[in-house]
Design a protein around this motif. Structure first.
Motif, short mmCIF file in Angstrom:
data_model
loop_
_atom_site.label_atom_id
_atom_site.label_comp_id
_atom_site.label_asym_id
_atom_site.label_seq_id
_atom_site.Cartn_x
_atom_site.Cartn_y
_atom_site.Cartn_z
N TYR A 128 -16.13 3.41 7.58
CA TYR A 128 -15.85 4.25 6.41
C TYR A 128 -14.43 3.96 5.92
O TYR A 128 -13.49 3.98 6.70
CB TYR A 128 -15.94 5.73 6.76
N THR A 129 -14.31 3.74 4.61
CA THR A 129 -13.00 3.42 4.05
C THR A 129 -12.48 4.48 3.10
O THR A 129 -11.35 4.38 2.63
CB THR A 129 -13.04 2.07 3.31
N THR A 130 -13.29 5.49 2.81
CA THR A 130 -12.84 6.50 1.86
C THR A 130 -12.64 7.88 2.48
O THR A 130 -11.95 8.71 1.91
CB THR A 130 -13.84 6.64 0.69
N SER A 131 -13.26 8.12 3.64
CA SER A 131 -13.07 9.43 4.27
C SER A 131 -12.98 9.25 5.78
O SER A 131 -13.64 8.40 6.36
CB SER A 131 -14.21 10.38 3.92
N ARG A 132 -12.15 10.08 6.38
CA ARG A 132 -11.96 10.02 7.83
C ARG A 132 -13.16 10.64 8.54
O ARG A 132 -13.82 11.54 8.01
CB ARG A 132 -10.67 10.75 8.21
N LEU A 133 -13.42 10.18 9.73
CA LEU A 133 -14.54 10.67 10.53
C LEU A 133 -14.30 12.13 10.89
O LEU A 133 -13.23 12.51 11.32
CB LEU A 133 -14.65 9.82 11.80
N ASP A 134 -15.34 12.95 10.71
CA ASP A 134 -15.18 14.39 10.91
C ASP A 134 -15.66 14.85 12.29
O ASP A 134 -16.23 14.09 13.06
CB ASP A 134 -15.89 15.17 9.80
#
Length: 180
Positions: free
Chosen positions: A66-72
């Protein structure tokens, strides 16, 4: 034949690099994508499997490009459940970005290590961060230009040249080399 998706390439690069640096991760080796049986009656497809030193257990490797959001938190909790269900000793989550705060807490509690790897990494060009270590791979193109000149002196000419006084012989050879 179809081209590989970027996430497939990322998984392969992750597997290659983690295997290359396995000793730094406390692993014997890293195997590629496979299915691992769970205790709840299902098999889990995992991106890679880290085999602990001396073959004493394994860790699950989860790759998220993922390049737009951090892992949740929820994503890391899903990995935590797969670890528990398969009997793994822990896991690695490999992403280009840092984890969200809740995800960091779940990872710390469940023995999940975070590895940061650029999304466009290759097996030769990469920046991989793990704990306080940074592994870098760089390739460079080097151009080499060479010129070869060949001259031939017959055995008879060699005898004549060797019979010359040293200063005359050196001058002859210098002139010969310049005119090649």
């Amino acid at each position: 034949m179809s081209e590989k998706k970027s996430w497939q390439t990322y998984e392969e690069v992750v597997t290659y690099l983690l295997n290359k640096f396995a000793e730094h991760f406390g692993l014997e080796c890293v195997e590629g994508k496979q299915h691992v049986p769970g205790t709840c009656g299902t098999d889990w497809e995992i991106d890679a499997k880290g085999v602990a030193k001396n073959g004493d257990g394994f860790l699950i490797v989860e790759c998220r490009r993922y390049t737009t959001s951090r892992l949740d938190q929820e994503s890391v909790a899903g990995l935590a459940f797969r670890i528990q269900d398969t009997g793994a000793q822990g896991g690695f989550v490999v992403t280009p970005l840092d984890l969200q705060e809740g995800a960091k807490k779940v990872a710390a509690h469940e023995n999940i290590h975070h590895v940061i790897l650029d999304p466009n990494s290759t097996t030769n060009q990469y920046v991989l961060r793990f704990l306080k270590k940074v592994f870098v791979g760089v390739t460079a193109s080097v151009g080499i230009s060479a010129e070869a000149r060949v001259g031939f002196i017959s055995p008879e000419e060699t005898k004549i040249i060797n019979a010359m006084p040293q200063a005359e012989r050196e001058a002859f050879m210098e002139n010969f080399m310049e005119n090649l």
